[in-house]
Design a protein around this motif. Structure first.
Motif, PDB file in Angstrom:
ATOM      1  N   SER A  43       0.908  -1.307   0.032  1.00  0.00           N
ATOM      2  CA  SER A  43      -0.068   0.133   0.063  1.00  0.00           C
ATOM      3  C   SER A  43       0.798   1.089  -0.106  1.00  0.00           C
ATOM      4  CB  SER A  43      -0.850   0.064   1.383  1.00  0.00           C
ATOM      5  OG  SER A  43      -0.151   0.286   2.467  1.00  0.00           O
ATOM      6  N   LYS A  44       0.366   2.385  -0.292  1.00  0.00           N
ATOM      7  CA  LYS A  44       1.069   3.576  -0.417  1.00  0.00           C
ATOM      8  C   LYS A  44       1.622   3.851   1.202  1.00  0.00           C
ATOM      9  CE  LYS A  44       0.580   8.533  -1.628  1.00  0.00           C
ATOM     10  NZ  LYS A  44       0.207   9.285  -0.452  1.00  0.00           N
ATOM     11  N   GLU A  45       1.101   3.478   2.207  1.00  0.00           N
ATOM     12  CA  GLU A  45       1.281   3.698   3.508  1.00  0.00           C
ATOM     13  C   GLU A  45       2.487   2.813   3.825  1.00  0.00           C
ATOM     14  OE1 GLU A  45      -1.915   3.382   2.445  1.00  0.00           O
ATOM     15  OE2 GLU A  45      -2.229   5.428   2.763  1.00  0.00           O
ATOM     16  N   GLN A  46       2.347   1.616   3.448  1.00  0.00           N
ATOM     17  CA  GLN A  46       3.485   0.856   3.631  1.00  0.00           C
ATOM     18  C   GLN A  46       4.761   1.049   2.914  1.00  0.00           C
ATOM     19  OE1 GLN A  46       1.539  -3.081   2.242  1.00  0.00           O
ATOM     20  NE2 GLN A  46       2.187  -4.021   4.119  1.00  0.00           N
ATOM     21  N   PHE A  59      13.264  12.819  -4.957  1.00  0.00           N
ATOM     22  CA  PHE A  59      12.815  11.463  -5.661  1.00  0.00           C
ATOM     23  C   PHE A  59      11.469  10.593  -5.042  1.00  0.00           C
ATOM     24  CE2 PHE A  59      16.844  10.195  -3.532  1.00  0.00           C
ATOM     25  CZ  PHE A  59      16.176   9.269  -2.648  1.00  0.00           C
ATOM     26  N   PHE A  60      11.085  11.168  -3.695  1.00  0.00           N
ATOM     27  CA  PHE A  60      10.316  10.228  -2.741  1.00  0.00           C
ATOM     28  C   PHE A  60       9.010   9.762  -3.313  1.00  0.00           C
ATOM     29  CE2 PHE A  60       7.495   9.376   0.938  1.00  0.00           C
ATOM     30  CZ  PHE A  60       7.999   8.453   1.421  1.00  0.00           C
ATOM     31  N   GLY A  61       8.294  10.751  -4.179  1.00  0.00           N
ATOM     32  CA  GLY A  61       7.092  10.498  -4.533  1.00  0.00           C
ATOM     33  C   GLY A  61       7.308   9.441  -5.572  1.00  0.00           C
ATOM     34  N   ALA A  62       7.966   9.639  -6.683  1.00  0.00           N
ATOM     35  CA  ALA A  62       8.390   8.443  -7.607  1.00  0.00           C
ATOM     36  C   ALA A  62       8.588   7.039  -7.081  1.00  0.00           C
ATOM     37  CB  ALA A  62       9.495   9.077  -8.449  1.00  0.00           C
ATOM     38  N   LEU A  63       9.605   7.209  -5.979  1.00  0.00           N
ATOM     39  CA  LEU A  63       9.848   5.937  -5.435  1.00  0.00           C
ATOM     40  C   LEU A  63       8.595   5.192  -4.818  1.00  0.00           C
ATOM     41  CD1 LEU A  63      12.076   4.022  -4.403  1.00  0.00           C
ATOM     42  CD2 LEU A  63      12.097   5.586  -2.210  1.00  0.00           C
ATOM     43  N   VAL A  64       7.956   6.042  -4.048  1.00  0.00           N
ATOM     44  CA  VAL A  64       6.654   5.266  -3.692  1.00  0.00           C
ATOM     45  C   VAL A  64       5.581   4.931  -4.660  1.00  0.00           C
ATOM     46  CG1 VAL A  64       4.451   5.749  -2.091  1.00  0.00           C
ATOM     47  CG2 VAL A  64       6.833   6.687  -1.306  1.00  0.00           C
ATOM     48  N   GLU A  65       5.493   5.793  -5.594  1.00  0.00           N
ATOM     49  CA  GLU A  65       4.649   5.286  -6.928  1.00  0.00           C
ATOM     50  C   GLU A  65       5.094   3.993  -7.437  1.00  0.00           C
ATOM     51  OE1 GLU A  65       2.997   7.327 -10.835  1.00  0.00           O
ATOM     52  OE2 GLU A  65       3.556   8.550  -9.210  1.00  0.00           O
TER      53      GLU A  65
END
Ligand code: RTP
Ligand code: MG
Length: 143
Positions: A43-46, A59-65
């Motif tokens: 999940s996004k939260e995980q 790069f955090f947003g791209a990494l989570v995506e």
């Protein structure tokens, strides 16, 4: 040297390429033993929690995506010098800099989609293992 454990992820790009078995073979050939394993779709939260140390990086947003774009395999690897050995098997974060024969040289397309994760120290390994596995889910060697 005593046995050590590290935490590993086969990331969504490598799962999509159908190379889970090939990557497990690299671990086993190097003397690392898989003592816990499962497939999960984060999940996004995980994903945000797992990579919390990078939350302020650009790069955090791209990494989570990316990490939530498909299923991953998570595993605990056990063996002598497991943390460093797994990092050697993986190669540099950027596949353009990864040595020939490493997982990232062979399976990663870019620094953003780089096939695998491995703990960078025994302390992070302990934290990351506990993030995904209970003690009962880890089955150390008995014979
Ligand atoms: P990992 O945690 O995934 O095993 O990778 P690592 O230790 O080799 O690299 P780390 O610095 O922990 O970064 C975590 C992941 O973030 C992405 N990244 N992108 N665009 C960039 O400059 C950049 N830097 C890091 C990578 O996908 C890296 O695996
Ligand atoms: Mg890292």
């Amino acid at each position: 040297m005593a046995l050590e454990r590290t935490f590993s992820i086969i990331k969504p790009d490598a799962v999509a390429k159908n190379v889970i078995g090939a990557i497990y073979n690299r671990f086993e050939s190097a003397g690392l033993r898989i003592v816990a394993s499962k497939m999960v779709h984060l999940s996004k939260e995980q994903a945000e929690g797992f990579y919390a140390e990078h939350s302020e990086r650009p790069f955090f947003g791209a990494l989570v995506e990316f990490m939530t774009s498909g299923p991953v395999m998570v595993q605990v690897l056990e063996g002598e010098n497991a943390v460093v050995k797994n990092r050697e098997i993986m190669g540099a974060t950027n596949p353009a800099e990864a040595l020939a024969g490493t997982l990232r040289a062979d399976y990663a397309a870019s620094i953003d989609e780089n096939a695998c994760h491995g703990s960078d120290a025994p302390e992070s390994a302990a934290r990351e293992i506990a993030y995904f596995f209970s003690d009962e889910e880890i089955c150390p060697r008995t014979r």
